[in-house]
Scaffold this active site. Structure first.
Site, short mmCIF file in Angstrom:
data_model
loop_
_atom_site.label_atom_id
_atom_site.label_comp_id
_atom_site.label_asym_id
_atom_site.label_seq_id
_atom_site.Cartn_x
_atom_site.Cartn_y
_atom_site.Cartn_z
N ASP A 132 47.05 35.77 33.27
CA ASP A 132 47.89 36.67 34.06
C ASP A 132 48.80 35.82 34.93
O ASP A 132 48.79 34.59 34.83
CB ASP A 132 47.01 37.59 34.94
CG ASP A 132 46.30 36.85 36.06
OD1 ASP A 132 46.41 35.61 36.14
OD2 ASP A 132 45.64 37.50 36.87
N ASP A 177 49.79 35.44 39.08
CA ASP A 177 49.34 35.87 40.41
C ASP A 177 50.38 35.55 41.47
O ASP A 177 50.90 34.43 41.52
CB ASP A 177 48.04 35.12 40.78
CG ASP A 177 46.97 35.27 39.72
OD1 ASP A 177 46.32 36.32 39.68
OD2 ASP A 177 46.79 34.33 38.91
N ASP A 203 49.03 40.12 38.98
CA ASP A 203 48.33 40.48 40.22
C ASP A 203 49.25 40.23 41.41
O ASP A 203 49.82 39.15 41.55
CB ASP A 203 47.07 39.61 40.41
CG ASP A 203 45.94 40.02 39.49
OD1 ASP A 203 45.95 41.17 39.01
OD2 ASP A 203 45.05 39.19 39.26
P1 8DG Z 1 44.24 32.35 34.67
O1 8DG Z 1 44.76 33.63 35.24
O2 8DG Z 1 45.32 31.39 34.35
O3 8DG Z 1 43.33 32.58 33.53
O4 8DG Z 1 43.37 31.62 35.79
P2 8DG Z 1 43.38 31.89 37.33
O5 8DG Z 1 44.76 32.24 37.81
O6 8DG Z 1 42.71 30.76 37.99
O7 8DG Z 1 42.42 33.14 37.43
P3 8DG Z 1 42.60 34.57 38.11
O8 8DG Z 1 41.52 35.42 37.56
O9 8DG Z 1 43.99 35.08 37.97
O10 8DG Z 1 42.27 34.32 39.63
C1 8DG Z 1 43.13 33.61 40.48
C2 8DG Z 1 42.53 33.51 41.83
O11 8DG Z 1 42.51 34.77 42.43
C3 8DG Z 1 41.09 33.06 41.79
O12 8DG Z 1 41.00 31.75 42.23
C4 8DG Z 1 40.37 33.85 42.78
C5 8DG Z 1 41.38 34.85 43.21
N1 8DG Z 1 40.83 36.19 43.17
C6 8DG Z 1 40.64 37.08 42.17
N2 8DG Z 1 40.10 38.23 42.64
C7 8DG Z 1 39.95 38.01 43.94
C8 8DG Z 1 39.47 38.77 44.97
O13 8DG Z 1 39.06 39.90 44.76
N3 8DG Z 1 39.48 38.20 46.20
C9 8DG Z 1 39.95 36.92 46.42
N4 8DG Z 1 39.93 36.39 47.63
N5 8DG Z 1 40.41 36.20 45.46
C10 8DG Z 1 40.41 36.74 44.26
O14 8DG Z 1 40.93 36.88 41.01
MN MN Z 2 45.68 34.03 37.16
MN MN Z 3 44.62 37.13 38.63
#
Ligand code: 8DG
Ligand code: MN
Ligand code: MN
Length: 376
Positions: free
Chosen positions: A204, A206, A300
């Site tokens: 995704d 972020d 996100d």
């Molecule tokens: P990817 O998407 O490339 O596969 O990897 P990523 O970017 O590291 O994973 P991600 O699932 O998009 O998560 C990114 C960061 O967002 C992760 O380090 C932790 C954070 N995160 C969530 N959900 C939540 C949450 O509910 N609260 C907090 N504080 N952080 C969150 O994904």
């Molecule tokens: Mn991500």
């Molecule tokens: Mn994410």
């Protein structure tokens, strides 16, 4: 306390030694295999062993020398009995029979397919499998009532299981940038998640959104989402409200690592070729099978007040394992509670302010770890 806090430091030590020019690691083949193994074993995990395997993988990833024998692993942290058994098997036989048979099991294959649907976690997938649902068609035929997220997840299954490229992330960044500027001039966005850590692809994209004047960010998310919706950029969105300000006992003492920012889990409709440099000309005038002009991308969005921005950036940059270890370090080594909102010093019984990630690392008694070294 000591043994619990040791992981993060050890991992950074290995990273350090790699930077110092030690020959690289486990061979790529082994590294890949071992990481695939631990990740895949995670799916079968029902009692928290997944985290143990991921820690083991992080240690292996960071090793300064190629592993050719088990003796090299002696004394390393995070390598439990089970991980060691898998590694031993790989070293001796080229693969782990345990993992291989797991991978071939119908249950495992079904778990992979079903948890590949946005909105479906291991619990739901497990329930469906027990009802005899092993694939998408069986799920569609089952007549199960799906929630909005799962419906969207099923509809865009192929797109959402296709890695998002950096170019696509940039294209989405431009759209989000335009959205926030349009609804509230002066607003700022920051790319977080895996792309901030330098990853070339992700599952995704972020983003963190803020405004330099405290308080101006209130109500920003719904405006941004409305703007995106009106422009036809959203295929799905679910916004959850900020519960941080509403909690009567004040900020953070985080009970869980879920934060309370206002956030939006969404699926963007990204026009193909909108990302820089990837416009693909038709080959010999023949269109490819997939001739849609757009693809679905998970995005996100999180809104943070400027006063918490540094903590939010740190918390949303990840990786998840890195965040976990960092919070554990804060608690066990420094008697502090770190969240995506704040850091609370239990000894001084007060919150510590920070306007940069550097300051937060300093509070934690750690040297600054750049995002590219947070891929644990
Ligand atoms: P990817 O998407 O490339 O596969 O990897 P990523 O970017 O590291 O994973 P991600 O699932 O998009 O998560 C990114 C960061 O967002 C992760 O380090 C932790 C954070 N995160 C969530 N959900 C939540 C949450 O509910 N609260 C907090 N504080 N952080 C969150 O994904
Ligand atoms: Mn991500
Ligand atoms: Mn994410």
């Amino acid at each position: 306390g000591q043994s619990l806090g040791v992981h993060l430091l050890d991992i950074s030590w290995y990273t350090e030694s790699m930077r110092a020019g030690h020959p690289v690691v486990i061979t790529d083949r082994h590294k890949l295999q071992l990481n695939t193994y631990v990740m895949e074993l995670h799916f079968l995990d029902e009692d928290g062993r997944g985290v143990a395997f991921r820690r083991a993988a992080a240690v292996l990833k960071a090793l300064p020398a190629q592993v050719t024998s088990m003796s090299q692993l002696r004394g390393l942290p995070c390598l439990g009995e089970h991980s060691l058994r898998v590694i031993k098997d790989v070293l001796e036989n080229g693969e782990s029979s345990e993992v291989e048979s797991t991978k071939q099991s119908e249950r495992f294959k079904a778990l992979k397919i079903l948890t590949g649907i946005f909105g479906v976690g291991a619990k739901t997938a497990d329930r469906w499998i027990r009802e005899g649902i092993y694939n998408l068609q069986q799920l569609r035929d089952s007549g199960h009532a799906l929630n909005q997220a799962q419906k969207a997840g099923l509809e865009h299954y192929n797109d959402l299981n296709q890695p998002v490229t950096k170019a696509e992330a940039n294209a989405i960044g431009e759209i989000v940038q335009k959205a926030v500027i349009s609804v509230l001039p002066g607003s700022q966005i920051a790319l977080t998640g895996g792309f901030r850590r330098g990853k070339l692809t992700g599952h995704d994209v972020d983003f963190l959104i803020t405004h330099p004047e405290e308080g101006r960010e209130v109500g920003l998310m719904s405006k941004v989402v409305s703007w995106l919706e009106s422009q036809g950029f959203l295929l799905y969105q679910k916004t959850t409200r900020n519960s941080y300000l509403e909690s009567k006992d004040g900020p953070a003492r985080p009970a869980s690592n879920m934060d309370r920012f206002e956030r939006c889990f969404s699926i963007f409709k990204l026009t193909k070729g909108e990302e820089q440099g990837t416009t693909q000309p038709e080959k010999n005038g023949v269109q490819t099978m997939d001739n849609r002009l757009w693809r679905a991308v998970r995005v996100d969005l999180v809104v943070s007040p400027i006063s918490q921005f540094a903590f939010a950036v740190l918390g949303w940059t990840g990786s998840k394992l890195f965040e976990r270890e960092l919070r554990r370090w804060a608690g066990h080594e420094k008697d502090m509670s770190l969240s995506s909102h704040a850091v609370f010093d239990n000894k001084q019984n007060r919150y510590l302010r920070a306007t940069s990630e550097e300051e937060i690392f300093a509070y934690l008694g750690l040297e600054y770890i750049p995002p590219s070294e947070r891929n644990a």
